[in-house]
Scaffold this motif. Sequence first.
Motif, PDB file in Angstrom:
ATOM      1  N   THR A  40       0.859  -1.180   0.000  1.00 42.89           N
ATOM      2  CA  THR A  40       0.000   0.000   0.000  1.00 42.89           C
ATOM      3  C   THR A  40       0.894   1.228   0.000  1.00 42.89           C
ATOM      4  OG1 THR A  40      -1.727  -1.132   1.266  1.00 42.89           O
ATOM      5  CG2 THR A  40      -1.761   1.262   1.307  1.00 42.89           C
ATOM      6  N   LEU A  41       0.460   2.248  -0.699  1.00 39.90           N
ATOM      7  CA  LEU A  41       1.155   3.530  -0.648  1.00 39.90           C
ATOM      8  C   LEU A  41       0.137   4.649  -0.812  1.00 39.90           C
ATOM      9  CD1 LEU A  41       1.236   4.627  -3.796  1.00 39.90           C
ATOM     10  CD2 LEU A  41       3.192   3.133  -3.941  1.00 39.90           C
ATOM     11  N   GLU A  42       0.574   5.843  -0.505  1.00 35.34           N
ATOM     12  CA  GLU A  42      -0.264   7.024  -0.687  1.00 35.34           C
ATOM     13  C   GLU A  42       0.502   7.982  -1.586  1.00 35.34           C
ATOM     14  OE1 GLU A  42      -0.992   8.290   3.335  1.00 35.34           O
ATOM     15  OE2 GLU A  42      -2.514   6.752   3.626  1.00 35.34           O
ATOM     16  N   VAL A  43      -0.218   8.604  -2.517  1.00 39.38           N
ATOM     17  CA  VAL A  43       0.408   9.515  -3.468  1.00 39.38           C
ATOM     18  C   VAL A  43      -0.466  10.759  -3.601  1.00 39.38           C
ATOM     19  CG1 VAL A  43      -0.636   8.304  -5.447  1.00 39.38           C
ATOM     20  CG2 VAL A  43       1.373   9.747  -5.793  1.00 39.38           C
ATOM     21  N   HIS A  44       0.162  11.912  -3.558  1.00 39.36           N
ATOM     22  CA  HIS A  44      -0.557  13.179  -3.638  1.00 39.36           C
ATOM     23  C   HIS A  44      -1.372  13.236  -4.923  1.00 39.36           C
ATOM     24  CE1 HIS A  44      -1.342  17.485  -3.651  1.00 39.36           C
ATOM     25  NE2 HIS A  44      -1.013  17.479  -2.359  1.00 39.36           N
ATOM     26  N   VAL A  45      -2.574  13.779  -4.820  1.00 37.09           N
ATOM     27  CA  VAL A  45      -3.469  13.833  -5.985  1.00 37.09           C
ATOM     28  C   VAL A  45      -2.882  14.657  -7.128  1.00 37.09           C
ATOM     29  CG1 VAL A  45      -5.564  13.414  -4.614  1.00 37.09           C
ATOM     30  CG2 VAL A  45      -4.829  15.771  -5.068  1.00 37.09           C
ATOM     31  N   ALA A  99       3.900   6.229 -12.610  1.00 36.20           N
ATOM     32  CA  ALA A  99       4.907   5.206 -12.314  1.00 36.20           C
ATOM     33  C   ALA A  99       4.310   4.083 -11.470  1.00 36.20           C
ATOM     34  CB  ALA A  99       6.100   5.836 -11.591  1.00 36.20           C
ATOM     35  N   TYR A 100       3.490   4.434 -10.497  1.00 37.34           N
ATOM     36  CA  TYR A 100       2.897   3.421  -9.631  1.00 37.34           C
ATOM     37  C   TYR A 100       1.925   2.532 -10.393  1.00 37.34           C
ATOM     38  CZ  TYR A 100       4.866   6.400  -5.961  1.00 37.34           C
ATOM     39  OH  TYR A 100       5.705   7.144  -5.175  1.00 37.34           O
ATOM     40  N   VAL A 101       1.148   3.113 -11.281  1.00 39.97           N
ATOM     41  CA  VAL A 101       0.243   2.313 -12.107  1.00 39.97           C
ATOM     42  C   VAL A 101       1.059   1.353 -12.977  1.00 39.97           C
ATOM     43  CG1 VAL A 101      -1.385   2.423 -14.048  1.00 39.97           C
ATOM     44  CG2 VAL A 101      -1.681   3.930 -12.069  1.00 39.97           C
ATOM     45  N   THR A 120      -7.530   2.577  -4.622  1.00 37.92           N
ATOM     46  CA  THR A 120      -8.544   1.863  -3.844  1.00 37.92           C
ATOM     47  C   THR A 120      -9.860   2.617  -3.799  1.00 37.92           C
ATOM     48  OG1 THR A 120      -7.967   2.962  -1.765  1.00 37.92           O
ATOM     49  CG2 THR A 120      -6.754   0.926  -2.311  1.00 37.92           C
ATOM     50  N   GLY A 121      -9.848   3.882  -4.176  1.00 38.61           N
ATOM     51  CA  GLY A 121     -11.024   4.738  -4.030  1.00 38.61           C
ATOM     52  C   GLY A 121     -10.962   5.561  -2.748  1.00 38.61           C
ATOM     53  N   GLN A 122     -10.047   5.212  -1.878  1.00 32.80           N
ATOM     54  CA  GLN A 122      -9.885   5.935  -0.617  1.00 32.80           C
ATOM     55  C   GLN A 122      -8.945   7.123  -0.830  1.00 32.80           C
ATOM     56  OE1 GLN A 122      -8.236   3.506   2.500  1.00 32.80           O
ATOM     57  NE2 GLN A 122      -8.341   5.130   4.020  1.00 32.80           N
ATOM     58  N   ILE A 123      -9.254   8.238  -0.207  1.00 35.28           N
ATOM     59  CA  ILE A 123      -8.404   9.422  -0.230  1.00 35.28           C
ATOM     60  C   ILE A 123      -8.134   9.809   1.215  1.00 35.28           C
ATOM     61  CG2 ILE A 123      -8.244  11.861  -0.857  1.00 35.28           C
ATOM     62  CD1 ILE A 123      -9.981  11.270  -3.280  1.00 35.28           C
ATOM     63  N   THR A 124      -6.868  10.035   1.520  1.00 33.15           N
ATOM     64  CA  THR A 124      -6.504  10.463   2.867  1.00 33.15           C
ATOM     65  C   THR A 124      -6.157  11.950   2.844  1.00 33.15           C
ATOM     66  OG1 THR A 124      -4.192   9.835   2.546  1.00 33.15           O
ATOM     67  CG2 THR A 124      -5.634   8.196   3.542  1.00 33.15           C
ATOM     68  N   GLU A 125      -6.346  12.573   3.977  1.00 36.64           N
ATOM     69  CA  GLU A 125      -5.974  13.978   4.144  1.00 36.64           C
ATOM     70  C   GLU A 125      -4.739  14.006   5.028  1.00 36.64           C
ATOM     71  OE1 GLU A 125      -7.388  16.805   2.959  1.00 36.64           O
ATOM     72  OE2 GLU A 125      -9.053  15.809   1.933  1.00 36.64           O
ATOM     73  N   LEU A 126      -3.635  14.482   4.465  1.00 36.13           N
ATOM     74  CA  LEU A 126      -2.386  14.575   5.209  1.00 36.13           C
ATOM     75  C   LEU A 126      -1.948  16.028   5.280  1.00 36.13           C
ATOM     76  CD1 LEU A 126      -0.532  11.485   3.719  1.00 36.13           C
ATOM     77  CD2 LEU A 126      -1.731  11.640   5.895  1.00 36.13           C
ATOM     78  N   GLU A 127      -0.844  16.260   5.963  1.00 31.50           N
ATOM     79  CA  GLU A 127      -0.328  17.618   6.123  1.00 31.50           C
ATOM     80  C   GLU A 127      -0.097  18.310   4.785  1.00 31.50           C
ATOM     81  OE1 GLU A 127       3.239  17.351   8.436  1.00 31.50           O
ATOM     82  OE2 GLU A 127       2.304  15.966   9.834  1.00 31.50           O
ATOM     83  N   GLY A 155      -1.755  17.705   1.973  1.00 36.29           N
ATOM     84  CA  GLY A 155      -2.943  17.722   1.126  1.00 36.29           C
ATOM     85  C   GLY A 155      -3.562  16.342   0.971  1.00 36.29           C
ATOM     86  N   ARG A 156      -4.383  16.215  -0.064  1.00 37.10           N
ATOM     87  CA  ARG A 156      -5.107  14.969  -0.313  1.00 37.10           C
ATOM     88  C   ARG A 156      -4.226  13.974  -1.060  1.00 37.10           C
ATOM     89  NH1 ARG A 156     -11.068  15.863  -1.563  1.00 37.10           N
ATOM     90  NH2 ARG A 156     -10.509  14.369  -3.137  1.00 37.10           N
ATOM     91  N   GLU A 157      -4.331  12.688  -0.663  1.00 36.16           N
ATOM     92  CA  GLU A 157      -3.545  11.639  -1.296  1.00 36.16           C
ATOM     93  C   GLU A 157      -4.420  10.440  -1.614  1.00 36.16           C
ATOM     94  OE1 GLU A 157       0.077  10.752   0.782  1.00 36.16           O
ATOM     95  OE2 GLU A 157       0.899  12.688   0.179  1.00 36.16           O
ATOM     96  N   TYR A 158      -4.193   9.889  -2.803  1.00 38.92           N
ATOM     97  CA  TYR A 158      -4.852   8.642  -3.183  1.00 38.92           C
ATOM     98  C   TYR A 158      -4.167   7.486  -2.473  1.00 38.92           C
ATOM     99  CZ  TYR A 158      -6.722  11.216  -7.224  1.00 38.92           C
ATOM    100  OH  TYR A 158      -7.352  12.119  -8.040  1.00 38.92           O
ATOM    101  N   VAL A 159      -4.945   6.526  -2.020  1.00 37.06           N
ATOM    102  CA  VAL A 159      -4.402   5.282  -1.491  1.00 37.06           C
ATOM    103  C   VAL A 159      -4.377   4.296  -2.656  1.00 37.06           C
ATOM    104  CG1 VAL A 159      -4.725   3.395   0.151  1.00 37.06           C
ATOM    105  CG2 VAL A 159      -5.318   5.743   0.806  1.00 37.06           C
ATOM    106  N   MET A 160      -3.227   3.661  -2.865  1.00 34.98           N
ATOM    107  CA  MET A 160      -3.068   2.702  -3.949  1.00 34.98           C
ATOM    108  C   MET A 160      -2.506   1.406  -3.381  1.00 34.98           C
ATOM    109  SD  MET A 160      -1.460   5.184  -6.941  1.00 34.98           S
ATOM    110  CE  MET A 160      -1.928   4.101  -8.311  1.00 34.98           C
ATOM    111  N   THR A 161      -2.889   0.279  -3.981  1.00 31.50           N
ATOM    112  CA  THR A 161      -2.382  -1.015  -3.543  1.00 31.50           C
ATOM    113  C   THR A 161      -1.989  -1.858  -4.752  1.00 31.50           C
ATOM    114  OG1 THR A 161      -4.552  -2.086  -3.576  1.00 31.50           O
ATOM    115  CG2 THR A 161      -3.863  -1.079  -1.491  1.00 31.50           C
TER     116      THR A 161
END
Length: 171
Positions: free
Chosen positions: A126-131, A139-141, A148-155, A157-163
Amino acid sequence: MTFSIRRIETDEWREVRDLRLRALQDPVAALAFLDTFENASEQPDEFWQHRAKQAAEGGPNGQFVTIADDGEWFGSATVIGDRDAAPSALVVGVYVADGHRGSGAIEALFDECAAWAAEGGLTELTLEVHVDNHRAQAAYVRCGFTRTGQITELENGREYVMTRPVVPAPR
């Protein structure tokens, strides 16, 4: 270009520090990392020694680096397992220096992370990448990750969760 890839060793904390500082100077570092060059460059040697110890053989995490034939460290990824019994390992700090991108280094880094995770019985990365970090997303694709459809809010900004599965589908 040829390169080797391996897990860091505890006594390589200076190289770990230097590569991290180099990554934090990348033009997209503000999107890619939850740290700044200014903050990281002020950390004492003990910080970097602890960081290396945690990611070297025997530590709870694994940091893998790509090293050119001339000895230059130019890429890195750290994988963290055992996150509240999750079946996935979290990959952080992914970096390949400009001039080495497209060399197969990122694929090799993810393969090492996947092997490390599989040894621990984990089934996915799993990783998170800024939108807004489109270069990293592409590169990750290419390396088998999907959103995953999940988006996290980090310091930063918003990041996509990818697996991706530990053993990716054939390319």
